[in-house]
Write an enzyme that holds these catalytic residues in place. Structure first.
Site, PDB file in Angstrom:
ATOM      1  CD  GLU A   3      -1.446  -0.689   3.727  1.00 56.65           C
ATOM      2  OE1 GLU A   3      -2.554  -1.487   3.167  1.00 56.65           O
ATOM      3  OE2 GLU A   3      -1.437  -0.044   4.736  1.00 56.65           O
ATOM      4  CB  CYS A   7       3.586   7.165   3.032  1.00 59.14           C
ATOM      5  SG  CYS A   7       4.066   5.762   4.274  1.00 59.14           S
ATOM      6  CB  CYS A  43       7.934  -5.832   7.705  1.00 59.58           C
ATOM      7  SG  CYS A  43       9.383  -5.048   8.696  1.00 59.58           S
ATOM      8  CB  CYS A  60       7.420  -3.287  15.385  1.00 53.72           C
ATOM      9  SG  CYS A  60       9.372  -3.069  14.557  1.00 53.72           S
ATOM     10  CB  CYS A 107       4.222  -2.339  13.153  1.00 46.36           C
ATOM     11  SG  CYS A 107       4.420  -2.115  11.232  1.00 46.36           S
ATOM     12  CB  CYS A 110       1.783   1.234   5.970  1.00 44.69           C
ATOM     13  SG  CYS A 110       1.524   2.198   4.469  1.00 44.69           S
TER      14      CYS A 110
HETATM   15  N1  SAH Z   1      10.342  -0.256   9.043  1.00 46.92           N
HETATM   16  C1  SAH Z   1      10.662   1.050   9.122  1.00 46.92           C
HETATM   17  C2  SAH Z   1       9.698   2.218   7.985  1.00 46.92           C
HETATM   18  C3  SAH Z   1       8.464   1.873   8.142  1.00 46.92           C
HETATM   19  S1  SAH Z   1       7.273   1.816   9.574  1.00 46.92           S
HETATM   20  C4  SAH Z   1      10.611   1.558  10.441  1.00 46.92           C
HETATM   21  O1  SAH Z   1      10.176   0.826  11.192  1.00 46.92           O
HETATM   22  O2  SAH Z   1      10.984   2.511  10.749  1.00 46.92           O
HETATM   23  C5  SAH Z   1       7.183   3.901   9.519  1.00 46.92           C
HETATM   24  C6  SAH Z   1       6.965   3.888  11.079  1.00 46.92           C
HETATM   25  O3  SAH Z   1       5.664   4.077  11.522  1.00 46.92           O
HETATM   26  C7  SAH Z   1       7.997   3.667  12.370  1.00 46.92           C
HETATM   27  O4  SAH Z   1       8.294   4.652  13.096  1.00 46.92           O
HETATM   28  C8  SAH Z   1       7.034   2.706  12.884  1.00 46.92           C
HETATM   29  O5  SAH Z   1       7.681   2.391  14.023  1.00 46.92           O
HETATM   30  C9  SAH Z   1       5.820   3.489  12.959  1.00 46.92           C
HETATM   31  N2  SAH Z   1       4.433   2.776  13.223  1.00 46.92           N
HETATM   32  C10 SAH Z   1       4.242   1.150  12.890  1.00 46.92           C
HETATM   33  N3  SAH Z   1       3.199   1.104  13.421  1.00 46.92           N
HETATM   34  C11 SAH Z   1       2.599   2.115  13.895  1.00 46.92           C
HETATM   35  C12 SAH Z   1       1.379   2.261  14.735  1.00 46.92           C
HETATM   36  N4  SAH Z   1       0.489   1.117  15.008  1.00 46.92           N
HETATM   37  N5  SAH Z   1       1.169   3.307  15.225  1.00 46.92           N
HETATM   38  C13 SAH Z   1       2.055   4.480  15.061  1.00 46.92           C
HETATM   39  N6  SAH Z   1       3.148   4.315  14.503  1.00 46.92           N
HETATM   40  C14 SAH Z   1       3.452   3.047  13.774  1.00 46.92           C
HETATM   41 FE1  SF4 Z   2       8.741  -3.521   9.900  1.00 51.16          FE
HETATM   42 FE2  SF4 Z   2       6.483  -2.182  10.910  1.00 51.16          FE
HETATM   43 FE3  SF4 Z   2       8.673  -2.655  12.451  1.00 51.16          FE
HETATM   44 FE4  SF4 Z   2       8.780  -0.926  10.560  1.00 51.16          FE
HETATM   45  S1  SF4 Z   2       7.290  -0.830  12.574  1.00 51.16           S
HETATM   46  S2  SF4 Z   2      10.381  -2.459  10.894  1.00 51.16           S
HETATM   47  S3  SF4 Z   2       7.260  -1.949   9.261  1.00 51.16           S
HETATM   48  S4  SF4 Z   2       7.667  -4.250  11.747  1.00 51.16           S
END
Ligand code: SAH
Ligand code: SF4
Length: 365
Positions: A90, A125, A132, A136, A139, A356
């Site tokens: 996306e 974005c 991934c 995390c 996420c 995302c």
């Molecule tokens: N993988 C990279 C980039 C994609 S995620 C990273 O983790 O930095 C982009 C950002 O969104 C990251 O800072 C991540 O921690 C944050 N993120 C992911 N899920 C989220 C959520 N549910 N609420 C707020 N931020 C979130």
């Molecule tokens: Fe991957 Fe989501 Fe963690 Fe970014 S925040 S590294 S997209 S699992």
């Protein structure tokens, strides 16, 4: 072969293989990246026979639009693309401060936060992987696991898709953030070649400083990125100020702990003299107290950086909740009193789950 996977020299040698004159490469390049053509039929300046070869050997549409959704205030559009192997990715467009973008909706929502005080910007974005591998816990992408890397052309094509859409309203993309699905530093080479391709002054000509790359904190790649002295903005997802807390949220912290990540950032700043952004998803009762803010400040003090904090976007697989506006304000205050600049970002497109799930709104203006 996807045409957007070719850089200019690969396109040139392909045309040489076909015994075409060298200037055809330039024409095709300009068609793709300046006129934003997405079909061989549009190349009326090249002979039919060559157009036929393009159709036969190269793919111009790497995905189909599975669905798109606009947020109710009309400032956010999320598009779900389906790749040929059925994987889904996306990309989300966020418009700021420009009521003319959608006059009807803007008129009905004069108090929308997205209008207030913002500059006119259209931030896109994009994704670098399907799924991934970093896991995390908060996420949505992490919860679905790793599917595959995107090719450079699949990354490029997301930008071109939105650029074409905006071109119809005489507008363009102002910023690109690599904060969609995936960890860009886990797919380092394809991500960098996508940036280079979009950066090409003879093509799409999108300045390096208009990109922001966000990483979960892969230390070797942060150093490599520093050595390459790229002008792309760097953001690091930190979310916690001590290792015990961070490892619960970001399993990658077992591999690279906070100290190592911060040391890598210092190296990056020394090499590039560029400011680093630390991202912080504010989770109620988890990482949003003034004490945590002070702990964080102690770690970041003196570093050329700032903190972008954004209330968590709740996801299905994680029961954390977003911090209230009031608590977010106090977090920021505590951080700034301790000498670290902080911005609280608003969440975008909540009603269409325009993450995302993520910090995509947390972009440096
Ligand atoms: N993988 C990279 C980039 C994609 S995620 C990273 O983790 O930095 C982009 C950002 O969104 C990251 O800072 C991540 O921690 C944050 N993120 C992911 N899920 C989220 C959520 N549910 N609420 C707020 N931020 C979130
Ligand atoms: Fe991957 Fe989501 Fe963690 Fe970014 S925040 S590294 S997209 S699992």
């Amino acid at each position: 072969m996807l045409i957007y996977d070719l850089d200019f020299s690969a396109l040139t040698s392909l045309l040489a293989d076909w015994n075409e004159p060298a200037y055809r490469a330039k024409q095709i390049w300009q068609g793709l990246y300046q006129r934003l053509y997405d079909s061989p039929d549009q190349f009326t300046n090249i002979p039919k026979s060559l157009r036929g070869k393009l159709v036969e050997h190269l793919v111009f549409s790497p995905f189909i639009v599975k669905v798109f959704q606009d947020s109710s205030d009309g400032f956010t559009r999320k598009t779900l693309f389906e790749l040929p192997d059925k994987k889904l990715i996306e990309a989300v467009l966020m418009r700021y401060g420009d009521p003319a973008d959608n006059p009807q909706i803007a008129a009905s929502a004069p108090n929308s936060e997205n209008l207030r005080g913002a500059k006119n910007r259209r931030t896109l974005c994009i994704s670098t992987q399907a799924g991934c591998a970093m896991g995390c816990v908060f996420c949505a992408t992490g919860q679905m696991g790793f599917k595959r890397h995107l090719s450079s052309g699949e990354i490029v094509a997301q930008v071109l898709y939105y650029a074409r859409m905006l071109k119809e309203e005489n507008r363009s993309v102002s910023n690109v953030v690599l904060m969609g699905m995936g960890e860009p530093f886990h797919n380092y080479d394809n991500t960098m070649s996508a940036i280079d391709r979009l950066n090409d002054p003879n093509g799409f000509n999108f300045g390096a400083r208009r990109f922001t790359l966000s990483t979960v904190g892969l230390v070797p790649q942060i150093k490599r990125f520093a050595d390459e002295k790229r002008q792309v903005n760097l953001a690091i997802s930190l979310h916690a100020a001590d290792d015990d807390e961070r490892v619960k949220m970001l399993p990658v912290n077992k591999r690279y702990n906070i100290n190592e990540v911060i040391e890598a950032c210092k190296y990056y700043i020394e090499k590039t003299h560029r400011r680093v952004t630390f991202e912080w998803a504010l989770i109620n009762g988890v990482n949003d107290s003034p004490e945590v803010a002070r702990k964080l400040a102690a770690r970041l003090k003196g570093l050329l950086c700032h903190v972008n904090a954004i209330p968590l976007n709740p996801t299905m697989g994680y029961n954390g909740q977003a911090t209230s506006r009031e608590r977010a304000g106090k977090f920021k205050e505590a951080l700034e009193q301790a000498g670290v600049p902080c911005t609280i970002r608003m969440r975008r497109g909540i009603d269409i789950a325009a993450g995302c799930g993520q910090l995509a709104g947390s972009v440096i203006s």
